[in-house]
Motif scaffolding. Structure first.
Motif, PDB file in Angstrom:
ATOM      1  N   ARG A 144      52.436  60.747  42.632  1.00  0.00           N
ATOM      2  CA  ARG A 144      50.988  60.892  42.771  1.00  0.00           C
ATOM      3  C   ARG A 144      50.508  62.182  42.101  1.00  0.00           C
ATOM      4  O   ARG A 144      49.459  62.202  41.460  1.00  0.00           O
ATOM      5  CB  ARG A 144      50.601  60.889  44.250  1.00  0.00           C
ATOM      6  CG  ARG A 144      49.108  60.799  44.497  1.00  0.00           C
ATOM      7  CD  ARG A 144      48.840  60.305  45.889  1.00  0.00           C
ATOM      8  NE  ARG A 144      49.333  58.961  46.068  1.00  0.00           N
ATOM      9  CZ  ARG A 144      48.676  57.868  45.689  1.00  0.00           C
ATOM     10  NH1 ARG A 144      47.506  57.978  45.113  1.00  0.00           N
ATOM     11  NH2 ARG A 144      49.179  56.672  45.890  1.00  0.00           N
ATOM     12  N   LYS A 145      51.278  63.252  42.214  1.00  0.00           N
ATOM     13  CA  LYS A 145      50.894  64.507  41.575  1.00  0.00           C
ATOM     14  C   LYS A 145      50.898  64.342  40.052  1.00  0.00           C
ATOM     15  O   LYS A 145      49.994  64.814  39.357  1.00  0.00           O
ATOM     16  CB  LYS A 145      51.839  65.635  41.986  1.00  0.00           C
ATOM     17  CG  LYS A 145      51.448  66.991  41.409  1.00  0.00           C
ATOM     18  CD  LYS A 145      52.387  68.094  41.892  1.00  0.00           C
ATOM     19  CE  LYS A 145      52.217  68.356  43.368  1.00  0.00           C
ATOM     20  NZ  LYS A 145      53.011  69.539  43.819  1.00  0.00           N
ATOM     21  N   GLN A 146      51.924  63.678  39.526  1.00  0.00           N
ATOM     22  CA  GLN A 146      51.983  63.428  38.090  1.00  0.00           C
ATOM     23  C   GLN A 146      50.819  62.557  37.642  1.00  0.00           C
ATOM     24  O   GLN A 146      50.289  62.732  36.534  1.00  0.00           O
ATOM     25  CB  GLN A 146      53.306  62.755  37.719  1.00  0.00           C
ATOM     26  CG  GLN A 146      54.523  63.654  37.815  1.00  0.00           C
ATOM     27  CD  GLN A 146      55.803  62.948  37.400  1.00  0.00           C
ATOM     28  OE1 GLN A 146      55.802  62.119  36.504  1.00  0.00           O
ATOM     29  NE2 GLN A 146      56.901  63.284  38.060  1.00  0.00           N
ATOM     30  N   ALA A 147      50.416  61.618  38.506  1.00  0.00           N
ATOM     31  CA  ALA A 147      49.307  60.732  38.158  1.00  0.00           C
ATOM     32  C   ALA A 147      48.001  61.516  38.048  1.00  0.00           C
ATOM     33  O   ALA A 147      47.197  61.283  37.136  1.00  0.00           O
ATOM     34  CB  ALA A 147      49.170  59.631  39.209  1.00  0.00           C
ATOM     35  N   VAL A 148      47.789  62.447  38.968  1.00  0.00           N
ATOM     36  CA  VAL A 148      46.582  63.283  38.938  1.00  0.00           C
ATOM     37  C   VAL A 148      46.558  64.124  37.675  1.00  0.00           C
ATOM     38  O   VAL A 148      45.572  64.142  36.929  1.00  0.00           O
ATOM     39  CB  VAL A 148      46.494  64.183  40.184  1.00  0.00           C
ATOM     40  CG1 VAL A 148      45.373  65.211  40.029  1.00  0.00           C
ATOM     41  CG2 VAL A 148      46.268  63.342  41.439  1.00  0.00           C
ATOM     42  N   ILE A 149      47.656  64.840  37.434  1.00  0.00           N
ATOM     43  CA  ILE A 149      47.716  65.740  36.278  1.00  0.00           C
ATOM     44  C   ILE A 149      47.709  64.951  34.971  1.00  0.00           C
ATOM     45  O   ILE A 149      46.967  65.272  34.033  1.00  0.00           O
ATOM     46  CB  ILE A 149      48.966  66.631  36.350  1.00  0.00           C
ATOM     47  CG1 ILE A 149      48.902  67.533  37.589  1.00  0.00           C
ATOM     48  CG2 ILE A 149      49.091  67.474  35.083  1.00  0.00           C
ATOM     49  CD1 ILE A 149      50.160  68.335  37.833  1.00  0.00           C
TER      50      ILE A 149
END
Length: 247
Positions: A144-149
């Protein structure tokens, strides 16, 4: 792009989706310049091009085996609305230029604003479908963090091309930072609410205000964009922990 491809190469799939969106959306302005159309006619042509882009995006959803709900076309997740302030900063972003420029910004004929409203609505739907629907969903399969960034960087980089046409270095820098922060905030909103609708509505409103005030865009705009960037930065910091935690 098949489900297998988007699962195995989520970043590549996200970039491809973003470029498809950018290319199809650019067809409209290019056609209006070649045909030398009047402003009202130009908006009609650009609207048609964006609608075509939306249809292609929906086709990509189907090929990737993403349901409308998985892509974010659903109600805001239960409990998300307890954070009312999710929408307040968006309201502030649009109030600033309206207060600064006032009624002098709205000088076009009524028919132009009607067509402009339709155009900005489909643009908001189109960009959220591709960047926070497709791109975000592809990368979220990893993290999810990679998706945001990841989705924010793709969004910011592609939108930065528009800013580079400016002649004022400060204006160019601010618009690039603005685009990246918008990408982060909108991705965080989707991560928290599981819905695209807040982003779609804000995107449409923001574009409408931007297009309406572009005729009086001057040095004062540097102050306006600076204030908007500050609000987005604070907003992103406030949402970060909640928006990047595991689902």
């Amino acid at each position: 792009m098949s489900e297998k491809f988007t699962t195995k190469h989520p970043y590549f799939a996200a970039v491809i989706a973003a470029f498809i969106c950018t290319f199809l959306t650019a067809v409209g302005p290019a056609a209006t310049q070649v045909a030398e159309l009047a402003e009202l006619q130009s908006y009609f042509v650009m609207t048609i091009a964006v609608i075509l882009s939306i249809l292609v995006g929906l086709g990509l959803l189907r090929r990737a085996r993403l349901s409308f709900e998985e892509a974010g076309f659903r109600r805001v997740a239960p409990g998300s609305w307890r954070s009312v302030w999710l929408c307040v900063p968006f309201l502030l972003l649009e109030v600033i230029p309206l207060v600064v420029y006032g009624p002098d910004a709205f000088t076009r004929p009524g028919a132009e604003y009607a067509v402009l409203a339709l155009f900005t609505a489909v643009v908001g739907l189109n960009e959220e479908l591709y960047f926070r629907g497709l791109a975000f969903s592809f990368v979220a399969r990893r993290s999810r963090k990679q998706a945001v960034i990841g989705s924010a960087v793709i969004f910011g980089v592609l939108h930065a091309a528009n800013a580079l046409s400016g002649t004022n270095p400060a204006e160019v820098l601010l618009q690039i930072v603005f685009a990246i922060l918008v990408g982060i905030v909108l991705a965080l909103i989707v991560s928290i609410t599981r819905s695209l609708w807040i982003g779609i509505v804000w995107h449409a409103v923001h574009n409408f205000v931007s297009y309406s005030t572009e005729m009086v865009f001057d040095q004062t705009a540097l102050v306006v964009v600076s204030a908007q960037v500050l609000i987005l930065l604070i907003f992103a910091i406030g949402l970060w922990k909640r928006g990047t935690k595991a689902a």
